[in-house]
Scaffold this motif. Sequence first.
Motif, PDB file in Angstrom:
ATOM      1  N   PRO A  52       0.832  -1.209   0.000  1.00 38.95           N
ATOM      2  CA  PRO A  52       0.000   0.000   0.000  1.00 38.95           C
ATOM      3  C   PRO A  52       0.866   1.259   0.000  1.00 38.95           C
ATOM      4  N   ASP A  53       0.256   2.401  -0.244  1.00 37.81           N
ATOM      5  CA  ASP A  53       1.008   3.660  -0.240  1.00 37.81           C
ATOM      6  C   ASP A  53       1.472   4.019   1.168  1.00 37.81           C
ATOM      7  N   ARG A  54       0.681   3.637   2.153  1.00 39.27           N
ATOM      8  CA  ARG A  54       1.016   3.947   3.552  1.00 39.27           C
ATOM      9  C   ARG A  54       0.919   2.674   4.377  1.00 39.27           C
ATOM     10  N   VAL A  55       1.892   2.480   5.245  1.00 37.13           N
ATOM     11  CA  VAL A  55       1.784   1.372   6.194  1.00 37.13           C
ATOM     12  C   VAL A  55       1.972   1.939   7.600  1.00 37.13           C
ATOM     13  N   TYR A  56       1.437   1.235   8.549  1.00 39.36           N
ATOM     14  CA  TYR A  56       1.447   1.732   9.927  1.00 39.36           C
ATOM     15  C   TYR A  56       2.270   0.803  10.820  1.00 39.36           C
ATOM     16  N   SER A  57       2.910   1.405  11.809  1.00 41.68           N
ATOM     17  CA  SER A  57       3.751   0.623  12.715  1.00 41.68           C
ATOM     18  C   SER A  57       2.936  -0.512  13.334  1.00 41.68           C
ATOM     19  N   GLY A  58       3.557  -1.663  13.408  1.00 41.35           N
ATOM     20  CA  GLY A  58       2.888  -2.825  13.991  1.00 41.35           C
ATOM     21  C   GLY A  58       2.169  -3.682  12.974  1.00 41.35           C
ATOM     22  N   ASP A  59       1.894  -3.133  11.796  1.00 44.11           N
ATOM     23  CA  ASP A  59       1.183  -3.903  10.769  1.00 44.11           C
ATOM     24  C   ASP A  59       2.111  -4.945  10.137  1.00 44.11           C
ATOM     25  N   ASP A  60       1.489  -5.917   9.469  1.00 47.73           N
ATOM     26  CA  ASP A  60       2.271  -6.736   8.555  1.00 47.73           C
ATOM     27  C   ASP A  60       2.064  -6.160   7.153  1.00 47.73           C
ATOM     28  N   MET A  61       2.743  -6.678   6.177  1.00 53.61           N
ATOM     29  CA  MET A  61       2.641  -6.074   4.839  1.00 53.61           C
ATOM     30  C   MET A  61       2.926  -7.137   3.781  1.00 53.61           C
ATOM     31  N   ASN A  62       2.201  -7.046   2.704  1.00 45.44           N
ATOM     32  CA  ASN A  62       2.443  -7.952   1.573  1.00 45.44           C
ATOM     33  C   ASN A  62       2.825  -7.167   0.338  1.00 45.44           C
ATOM     34  N   LEU A  63       3.790  -7.696  -0.384  1.00 46.63           N
ATOM     35  CA  LEU A  63       4.105  -7.168  -1.714  1.00 46.63           C
ATOM     36  C   LEU A  63       3.724  -8.269  -2.703  1.00 46.63           C
ATOM     37  N   ILE A  64       2.983  -7.911  -3.701  1.00 50.83           N
ATOM     38  CA  ILE A  64       2.711  -8.914  -4.749  1.00 50.83           C
ATOM     39  C   ILE A  64       3.223  -8.350  -6.065  1.00 50.83           C
ATOM     40  N   VAL A  65       4.095  -9.108  -6.684  1.00 51.61           N
ATOM     41  CA  VAL A  65       4.688  -8.670  -7.944  1.00 51.61           C
ATOM     42  C   VAL A  65       4.151  -9.551  -9.067  1.00 51.61           C
ATOM     43  N   GLU A  66       3.606  -8.890 -10.061  1.00 48.35           N
ATOM     44  CA  GLU A  66       3.166  -9.651 -11.237  1.00 48.35           C
ATOM     45  C   GLU A  66       4.317  -9.663 -12.232  1.00 48.35           C
ATOM     46  N   ILE A  67       4.680 -10.858 -12.641  1.00 47.21           N
ATOM     47  CA  ILE A  67       5.797 -11.019 -13.578  1.00 47.21           C
ATOM     48  C   ILE A  67       5.207 -11.530 -14.894  1.00 47.21           C
ATOM     49  N   ARG A  68       5.493 -10.812 -15.962  1.00 48.11           N
ATOM     50  CA  ARG A  68       5.029 -11.266 -17.278  1.00 48.11           C
ATOM     51  C   ARG A  68       6.233 -11.439 -18.186  1.00 48.11           C
ATOM     52  N   ASN A  69       6.267 -12.551 -18.861  1.00 51.41           N
ATOM     53  CA  ASN A  69       7.355 -12.777 -19.813  1.00 51.41           C
ATOM     54  C   ASN A  69       6.879 -12.311 -21.182  1.00 51.41           C
ATOM     55  N   LEU A  70       7.309 -11.134 -21.579  1.00 56.06           N
ATOM     56  CA  LEU A  70       6.838 -10.561 -22.845  1.00 56.06           C
ATOM     57  C   LEU A  70       7.821 -10.800 -23.985  1.00 56.06           C
ATOM     58  N   GLY A  71       8.883 -11.535 -23.689  1.00 51.36           N
ATOM     59  CA  GLY A  71       9.837 -11.845 -24.740  1.00 51.36           C
ATOM     60  C   GLY A  71       9.523 -13.202 -25.369  1.00 51.36           C
ATOM     61  N   ALA A  72      10.479 -13.725 -26.083  1.00 50.99           N
ATOM     62  CA  ALA A  72      10.223 -14.961 -26.826  1.00 50.99           C
ATOM     63  C   ALA A  72      11.039 -16.132 -26.302  1.00 50.99           C
ATOM     64  N   TYR A  73      11.512 -16.037 -25.075  1.00 45.33           N
ATOM     65  CA  TYR A  73      12.324 -17.106 -24.498  1.00 45.33           C
ATOM     66  C   TYR A  73      11.854 -17.376 -23.084  1.00 45.33           C
ATOM     67  N   PRO A  74      11.815 -18.582 -22.608  1.00 46.67           N
ATOM     68  CA  PRO A  74      12.057 -19.825 -23.336  1.00 46.67           C
ATOM     69  C   PRO A  74      10.759 -20.361 -23.935  1.00 46.67           C
ATOM     70  N   THR A  75      10.894 -21.355 -24.755  1.00 44.89           N
ATOM     71  CA  THR A  75       9.688 -21.977 -25.328  1.00 44.89           C
ATOM     72  C   THR A  75       9.439 -23.330 -24.679  1.00 44.89           C
ATOM     73  N   THR A  76      10.262 -23.647 -23.703  1.00 39.73           N
ATOM     74  CA  THR A  76      10.013 -24.860 -22.901  1.00 39.73           C
ATOM     75  C   THR A  76       9.995 -24.438 -21.431  1.00 39.73           C
ATOM     76  N   ASP A  77       9.687 -25.384 -20.550  1.00 35.79           N
ATOM     77  CA  ASP A  77       9.622 -25.034 -19.120  1.00 35.79           C
ATOM     78  C   ASP A  77      11.024 -24.975 -18.527  1.00 35.79           C
ATOM     79  N   SER A  78      11.775 -24.012 -18.962  1.00 32.57           N
ATOM     80  CA  SER A  78      13.172 -23.952 -18.517  1.00 32.57           C
ATOM     81  C   SER A  78      13.563 -22.538 -18.065  1.00 32.57           C
ATOM     82  N   PHE A  79      12.585 -21.752 -17.658  1.00 29.94           N
ATOM     83  CA  PHE A  79      12.912 -20.392 -17.226  1.00 29.94           C
ATOM     84  C   PHE A  79      13.777 -20.453 -15.961  1.00 29.94           C
ATOM     85  N   ASP A  80      14.766 -19.605 -15.911  1.00 31.59           N
ATOM     86  CA  ASP A  80      15.711 -19.620 -14.791  1.00 31.59           C
ATOM     87  C   ASP A  80      15.886 -18.180 -14.297  1.00 31.59           C
TER      88      ASP A  80
END
Lengths: 316, 322
Positions: A52-80
């Motif tokens: 969130p934009d603001r967090v408060y002392s004592g709270d917990d916090m989650n970051l969620i990152v969306e990852i999109r592979n917009l390139g053309a590699y890999p074409t098999t299940d071999s992402f590293d």
Amino acid sequence: MRFRVILAILLISLTVISCSPNRNREGERISDRDYRQGTKGLELEFMRNAPPDRVYSGDDMNLIVEIRNLGAYPTTDSFDGRLEVYGYDEKVFQGERWNGGPFISPTLQGRSQFSPEGGRENKEFHVDKVTTPFGSEAFKQRIIVAACYKYKTIAQPLVCIDPEPQSVFDESKVCTVDRNGKTYALGSQGAPVAVTRVEEEISSSNIHFSIEIKNVGRGKVVDENVRKECPLGLDFNDVDRVMASVKLPYDSSPKCQPKGDYTDPIRLDESGRGTIFCTFKKPPSKSAFETVLQITLDYRYVDEVYKDIEVINIDR
Amino acid sequence: MKKFYLLIIAVMLVSACRGSGEGSLDDKLQTGIDGLTLKFLKNGVPEVIEGNRLSMALEIRNEGFSYIEDSLLVLYTEKDVLKLEKWDLPGRLRVNSDNSLSFNLRGKTLANRKGEFELPSFTVKAEKIDESRNKIESMVGINACYRYYTIFSESLCIDTDPFGRKIASKSCKAKDISSSSQGAPVAITKVEQSIFPAETPDSAIIELNIYIENKGKGILIDPEKYKDACLGKGQGFNSILLTKLKFSWYEYNYEGLSDFECSPNPIEQRKKEYVVRCRLKEESAIPSETLTFETPLLIELYYGYKISDSIRIDVLNDERSN
């Protein structure tokens, strides 16, 4: 009799439908699309309100990152690849960890006819407790998420192999390379490092290709072999190093300068450009022909995304 | 219809103004150069006829950020002209001796952004004055002596890679911090930072130069003998103690274990300002794997402070005033 006719029509219709090429939402035939286009590898984005934009002392916090592979590699299940979170004071965010570990799933394939939009994955980072040291009223923290991943660029320009460029008598040549050589301009190849230009020259006994590559993405190119330390443990000796393999169908071991291997990679300059110069043997035949110059670049890439959040002390 | 539009405009104006004024959560409490303020509540020059009594009120207010505990307030009169007869005190004030009071006052809080205040009043009796004079102008003075803290709290960027060897992007850029006030009469005006390679390989030492000014209207006194200064016994002190410095896992304590060495402490005046240098000890050097980060920096100064005010009271000749 009528039933048989109807059945036959149905079968023919089904056959026609199933044999016609697949189309995407825009109506274009998927098999027609060239997925090796674009300058992106991974694209990272924070999910809304995580953090969130603001967090408060004592709270917990989650970051969620969306990852999109917009390139053309890999074409098999071999992402590293893996993610790292940094930039903040470790006293402020305590008990932090990636749910499921920092590694990105190997199934994060690039764009292809089977996955036109490219793979997508969400990764969650959890902070057990936000603290505001020393009773500070409010302060800013920048959270940076970096992805370090192995990527590959494949460029396949069609080049003219003209073993006898000086022979002016053969008017039926498929293609020609003139005295000053020939230049092939390339666009992008669905990867953050692109082969941008190939220059061909032919000498009395060899064919030479000068191949220019460029970091066309927004991130940093790093050595392919620095998996563990990447990106937080890397220094300037590890950046702008690209391994390359260049082949012609009839000669897969040209002499290249630099060699393009681990010990002697292509070094990119401050503008992100680099060059490899490869010398091939001439083919046995004296006839000119067109063929694919197979260029493969191997590297790791670091992309980042950040968010500034305000930490507020409500216990004050 | 016109009224309707006017109403909408008025509502918009009111909404736009809200938040920028007093009471906005975004306002910082740690601003201003006042600690304790005192003033006589008066309209013009008070007058009293000889042999009569005059009641006057004071306002004492803690306009700073820190708590004032066991402060001393001393009232001085020219005893052959005006004699202090009695105090009329709100509950929280205590009479110490005939002419002095003790009190505690909280500073500014989110709930009370102007700080706590009290309105003690006192009565003086005008003595007989020389028959030959129409009036005597007499001064009543007041001194307040208290211990106070300046608490500096700003974000500090710790750049652990000043030469840019690492490829990881930095979350902040190291720079000197300037500030004008922190809700106290003594203000930290600048914090300069430098970072050096430590003797231990792959670690760094940070050094902070802290510049301090007395921006208030009073004078610095010894915090351990602050009452003496109001009773006329105090010696000149003019020094400030750096009691705490903290960021992230690193801290300095005036008494106790510290990651820093700070000197000089007490901090002496140098020209107009006071300067102290704090350097991280070798054994506490920041390891190189710590990446550049931004963190709240806390600096606490401790000192004694003395402020004064006075008022002229005209004592009129009884016969001539008729």
